[in-house]
Design a protein around this motif. Structure first.
Motif, mmCIF file in Angstrom:
data_model
loop_
_atom_site.group_PDB
_atom_site.id
_atom_site.type_symbol
_atom_site.label_atom_id
_atom_site.label_comp_id
_atom_site.label_asym_id
_atom_site.label_seq_id
_atom_site.Cartn_x
_atom_site.Cartn_y
_atom_site.Cartn_z
ATOM 1 N N LYS A 147 1.250 82.820 109.396
ATOM 2 C CA LYS A 147 1.492 82.268 108.065
ATOM 3 C C LYS A 147 1.156 80.773 108.081
ATOM 4 N N GLU B 25 3.331 81.999 96.695
ATOM 5 C CA GLU B 25 4.448 82.013 97.652
ATOM 6 C C GLU B 25 5.133 80.647 97.584
ATOM 7 N N LEU C 191 7.606 91.043 108.727
ATOM 8 C CA LEU C 191 8.779 91.027 107.853
ATOM 9 C C LEU C 191 9.296 92.444 107.598
ATOM 10 N N LEU D 17 12.149 83.056 111.957
ATOM 11 C CA LEU D 17 11.376 82.879 110.726
ATOM 12 C C LEU D 17 10.432 81.680 110.839
ATOM 13 N N PRO E 1 2.025 88.822 108.476
ATOM 14 C CA PRO E 1 3.297 88.450 107.850
ATOM 15 C C PRO E 1 4.045 89.636 107.238
ATOM 16 N N LEU F 267 8.728 82.128 102.391
ATOM 17 C CA LEU F 267 8.539 83.508 102.841
ATOM 18 C C LEU F 267 9.201 84.517 101.903
ATOM 19 N N GLY G 59 3.021 79.087 100.503
ATOM 20 C CA GLY G 59 2.385 79.843 101.571
ATOM 21 C C GLY G 59 0.989 80.269 101.160
#
Length: 348
Positions: free
Chosen positions: A341, A66, A188, A316, A184, A149, A38
């Protein structure tokens, strides 16, 4: 082997090296093939030359913290070939400080920790990488498309862990949470709030794009207005923007006995008029707590893996607004207006 690298401290030194060396055995016993990494704001700041530190003996840093990979080999037997795996980003300092000595490297006191893709450890944006078993997290096989993630959700897992620990100072039964910022981290954080059965409110300035719908899909309420204009006082506030005015307004908005977690980093250099005395009065007379939170330790990574496995996989996947192959790495590291993302896909 391909690797996406920078020269820390040198702006715009981003490049993809096609013949990067294989990961050295001392990096860890577990060898994984990269599936994806990520992209986040930290990467953008490193690319801009604001910070970042290469491993000793080199001036080059492999980016990517990530991570999502698939195990190729693990002679220790900790993981099996084919397992999905993520690497914990931060490693304890060598001294170690009192916190690092007990596995709380997220609370390092002396700043001598290291971090993959950020500080003195090579990152995961390369075709193959290694990790020590103690820093490898196995992921549910269903997370093949979203497992990268895990790192950002580990950050908010820590935030929630500390919120709940602070809440135990007294009889406390929170009903609502306000999350400021629908990036993000904010989304989350809202996910974990919804998993806890709280009334979740998310505040962001965006009125178009995917953010409002993503919030509503959690059963949460979306607000596109200043914090000061909200007509309720949340028991918990998780501030994810780092914007000074939002930070201060969020601190003032919490209900009595409320807990405010600051998870966004301000850039500094800005001055605003603010009644500090009124804030002090409110915090003291209402028994409120304001604290900062960053990074995560092993306990939080494990909590994050469980939370990801429980979450709706379609939701997600909707957080990922762009998936690009390694060859288009410059596009991946260029921010887009509606990005939430962005992922670099090593399998494409």
């Amino acid at each position: 082997m391909r690797a996406v690298t920078v020269t820390p401290g040198t702006p715009n030194s981003l490049r993809c090296v096609p013949n990067w060396p294989e990961p050295a055995p001392e990096e860890g016993a577990i060898l994984a093939e990269a599936l994806a990494v990520g992209v986040c704001g930290t990467d953008h700041e490193i690319i801009a030359g604001h910070f970042g530190e290469p491993p000793p003996g080199t001036d080059t840093l492999v980016l990517g913290h990530e991570a999502l990979g698939r195990v190729l080999e693990d002679p220790t037997g900790t993981l099996r070939k084919g397992d999905l795996v993520a690497g914990i980003v931060r490693h304890p300092d060598p001294v170690p400080c009192p916190n690092c000595a007990v596995g709380e490297w997220d609370m390092c006191r002396n700043g001598q920790y290291t971090e993959h893709g950020i500080k003195a450890l090579p990152g995961f944006a390369r075709d193959r990488w290694r990790v020590h078993p103690a820093f490898a997290v196995r992921l549910d096989p269903a997370l093949t498309t979203v497992g990268m993630l895990l790192e950002p959700i580990s950050v908010v897992a820590k935030a929630w862990d500390h919120i709940e620990r602070i809440g135990k100072r007294a009889e406390w039964k929170p009903q609502s949470v306000l999350v400021t910022g629908a990036g993000p981290i904010g989304l989350l954080a809202a996910l974990l709030g919804s998993q806890r059965g709280l009334a979740v409110h998310v505040l962001d300035l965006a009125t178009t794009g995917p953010k409002p719908d993503l919030v509503r899909a959690l059963g949460a309420t979306y607000h596109a207005k200043p914090v000061a204009e909200l007509d309720f006082e949340p028991d918990v506030v998780i501030e994810c923007t780092g914007v000074p005015r939002v930070v201060l307004d969020a601190m003032c908005k919490a209900a009595p006995n409320g807990i405010v977690c600051l998870a966004g980093v301000s850039s500094g250099g800005r001055t605003i008029d603010f009644d500090a005395g009124a804030l002090n009065r409110a915090l003291v007379l209402e028994n409120n707590v304001v604290f900062g939170s960053v990074n995560a330790n092993r306990r939080h990574w494990d909590q994050a893996a469980e939370a990801l496995a429980r979450a709706d996989q379609g939701w997600l996947n909707s957080l990922i607004t762009r998936r690009l192959p390694v060859e288009r790495y410059t596009e991946a590291y260029t921010a887009g207006e509606d990005d939430i993302k962005v992922i670099i896909d090593f399998t494409a």
